[in-house]
Write a protein that holds these residues in place. Structure first.
Motif, mmCIF file in Angstrom:
data_model
loop_
_atom_site.group_PDB
_atom_site.id
_atom_site.type_symbol
_atom_site.label_atom_id
_atom_site.label_comp_id
_atom_site.label_asym_id
_atom_site.label_seq_id
_atom_site.Cartn_x
_atom_site.Cartn_y
_atom_site.Cartn_z
ATOM 1 N N ALA A 243 15.383 -1.358 -1.097
ATOM 2 C CA ALA A 243 14.406 -2.825 -1.176
ATOM 3 C C ALA A 243 13.461 -2.382 0.580
ATOM 4 O O ALA A 243 12.317 -3.360 0.571
ATOM 5 N N ALA A 244 14.200 -1.165 1.697
ATOM 6 C CA ALA A 244 13.481 -1.598 2.246
ATOM 7 C C ALA A 244 12.367 -0.574 2.360
ATOM 8 O O ALA A 244 11.280 -0.924 2.585
ATOM 9 N N ALA A 245 12.415 0.594 0.900
ATOM 10 C CA ALA A 245 10.773 1.470 0.122
ATOM 11 C C ALA A 245 10.334 0.446 -0.019
ATOM 12 O O ALA A 245 9.113 0.889 0.025
ATOM 13 N N HIS A 246 10.816 -0.343 -0.861
ATOM 14 C CA HIS A 246 9.948 -1.128 -1.626
ATOM 15 C C HIS A 246 9.045 -1.830 -0.575
ATOM 16 O O HIS A 246 7.268 -2.253 -1.095
ATOM 17 N N GLN A 247 9.814 -2.564 0.532
ATOM 18 C CA GLN A 247 9.265 -3.504 1.370
ATOM 19 C C GLN A 247 7.752 -2.622 1.668
ATOM 20 O O GLN A 247 6.442 -2.991 1.978
ATOM 21 N N ILE A 248 7.751 -1.469 2.123
ATOM 22 C CA ILE A 248 6.756 -1.044 2.910
ATOM 23 C C ILE A 248 5.461 -0.656 1.591
ATOM 24 O O ILE A 248 3.894 -0.661 1.978
ATOM 25 N N ALA A 249 5.974 0.150 0.469
ATOM 26 C CA ALA A 249 5.107 0.508 -0.495
ATOM 27 C C ALA A 249 4.615 -0.920 -0.394
ATOM 28 O O ALA A 249 3.292 -0.169 -1.196
ATOM 29 N N ASP A 250 4.782 -1.619 -0.818
ATOM 30 C CA ASP A 250 4.502 -3.020 -1.484
ATOM 31 C C ASP A 250 2.977 -3.828 -0.511
ATOM 32 O O ASP A 250 2.328 -4.438 -0.636
ATOM 33 N N ALA A 251 3.009 -2.632 1.155
ATOM 34 C CA ALA A 251 2.093 -3.293 2.234
ATOM 35 C C ALA A 251 0.810 -2.473 1.326
ATOM 36 O O ALA A 251 0.139 -2.390 2.366
ATOM 37 N N GLU B 52 6.517 9.138 4.688
ATOM 38 C CA GLU B 52 7.762 9.663 5.672
ATOM 39 C C GLU B 52 8.788 8.622 5.039
ATOM 40 O O GLU B 52 10.258 8.615 4.639
ATOM 41 N N ARG B 53 9.287 7.395 5.621
ATOM 42 C CA ARG B 53 10.459 6.415 5.247
ATOM 43 C C ARG B 53 10.408 6.019 3.990
ATOM 44 O O ARG B 53 11.198 5.628 4.178
ATOM 45 N N ILE B 54 8.994 5.493 3.030
ATOM 46 C CA ILE B 54 9.629 6.080 1.927
ATOM 47 C C ILE B 54 10.853 6.487 1.299
ATOM 48 O O ILE B 54 11.553 6.665 0.418
ATOM 49 N N HIS B 55 10.317 7.857 1.092
ATOM 50 C CA HIS B 55 10.221 8.541 0.957
ATOM 51 C C HIS B 55 12.265 9.115 1.669
ATOM 52 O O HIS B 55 13.146 9.375 0.955
ATOM 53 N N SER B 56 12.202 8.341 2.612
ATOM 54 C CA SER B 56 13.678 8.744 3.171
ATOM 55 C C SER B 56 14.829 6.966 3.259
ATOM 56 O O SER B 56 16.030 8.285 2.900
ATOM 57 N N ASN B 57 14.102 6.722 2.468
ATOM 58 C CA ASN B 57 14.578 5.418 2.635
ATOM 59 C C ASN B 57 15.054 5.241 0.713
ATOM 60 O O ASN B 57 16.370 5.271 0.246
ATOM 61 N N MET B 58 14.160 6.137 -0.196
ATOM 62 C CA MET B 58 14.294 6.338 -1.343
ATOM 63 C C MET B 58 15.196 7.382 -1.380
ATOM 64 O O MET B 58 15.994 6.946 -1.962
ATOM 65 N N ARG B 59 15.208 8.660 -0.893
ATOM 66 C CA ARG B 59 16.850 9.604 -0.531
ATOM 67 C C ARG B 59 18.374 9.032 -0.318
ATOM 68 O O ARG B 59 19.058 8.823 -1.215
ATOM 69 N N ALA B 60 17.685 7.694 0.410
ATOM 70 C CA ALA B 60 19.069 7.233 1.304
ATOM 71 C C ALA B 60 20.078 6.528 0.075
ATOM 72 O O ALA B 60 21.254 6.147 -0.150
#
Length: 315
Positions: free
Chosen positions: A117-125, A147-155
């Protein structure tokens, strides 16, 4: 130097008390195949619970620790528990492990969903298809967001994989809380009876025969060794009696069949298959035929039996 105590009992297994982090005991313990348990807060010998003490391993450990400067005491109690208590304890521990793993799996799933959800929240902006504008004042933030999207999706992916593996381990633990299968019980009884015969031979002595000629007479054990064999034999007899009761209950519940009276010419079903005629009764198996096929099946795999003179026997 700190005094250490190695203890062994059937309920607890082999443990050592008195150690502390950084006291120099770990190398000697690891070299002798001990492991650290966070749950117990102590070093232990794996798979030592409800077994006789491994004297050779305990002696080697004590010698290594003494060479390292420790004072070591050894306390061994090889009194076995009743088999019913052992099995009840195993089921309770398996249930507790399954419950703990289920809770861990749920936490990992929640972590995966949160990071996703955190990755999508960043990407949606970020406007769809918006590239990183090199040299623009937004470049640094855009790269940071990527980088935050990538790290959140990896996690999220890693947590999901860990949750599935933990769930698998929970199911494996839960399998140990279910009633034992008839085949496993029969195999266990075969092994226990073989072990009992071996111990009785060593305790009482035996004759070595080649053909029809006696080539040697082996005398039975004496003194402390005889007492140890006698204790082992008594424990094996108690285990056999317990598992024979389990098998009787399996027969009463219809999970398996009493084949002790089966004879050549009778019909059997194997795991619910069609009917096979018994050609020969062997000590542990039946030789059965159907049409032109002939196979051998273990007695405990038979799930239904008809006598040769049964009214239902039309073959």
């Amino acid at each position: 130097m700190t005094a250490l105590t190695i203890t062994h009992t059937h309920p607890e297994g082999t443990l050592i008390s008195g150690t502390a982090r950084g006291d120099g005991s770990a190398p000697a313990l690891k070299a002798n195949r001990w492991r650290w348990s966070r749950n117990l807060g102590a070093w232990y010998i794996p798979r030592s619970r409800d077994h006789h003490a491994r004297d050779w391993q305990i002696r080697a450990t004590a010698e290594a620790l003494r060479e390292a400067g420790f004072e070591v005491e050894v306390e061994v109690d090889n009194t076995p528990r009743a088999t019913a208590d052992v099995q009840a304890d195993k089921v309770a521990r398996a249930a507790a492990r399954a419950e703990a793993l289920d809770a861990k799996s749920e936490r990992l799933e929640a972590t995966s969903e949160a990071r996703h959800a955190a990755a999508h929240q960043i990407a949606d902006a970020i406007p769809f298809g918006q590239p990183i504008l090199v040299g623009h004042h937004s470049e640094r933030r855009a790269r940071r967001d990527a980088e935050r999207i990538h790290s959140n999706m990896r996690a999220a992916i890693d947590a999901d994989a860990a949750a599935r593996e933990t769930s698998r381990r929970a199911e494996s633990a839960r399998a140990n809380t279910r009633p034992e299968s008839p085949a496993t019980t029969a195999n266990r009884l075969d092994k226990l009876r073989a072990d009992l015969r071996r111990i009785q031979r060593h305790r009482d002595g035996y004759t070595v025969v080649q053909g029809r000629t006696v080539v040697a007479e082996v005398t039975g054990a004496t003194g402390d060794q005889h007492d140890r064999y006698a204790a082992e034999a008594a424990h094996l007899e108690e285990q056999i009696a317990y598992w024979e009761q389990v098998r009787e209950q399996q027969i009463a519940d219809g999970r398996t069949v009493d084949t002790s009276t089966a004879r050549a010419g009778d019909l059997v079903q194997v795991h619910g298959s069609g009917w096979w005629r018994i050609k020969r009764v062997n000590p542990k198996t039946f030789t059965v035929t159907s049409g032109h096929s002939e196979v051998r099946v273990p007695h405990h795999n038979v799930t239904a039996l008809r006598t040769a003179d049964s009214p239902q026997n039309d073959r």
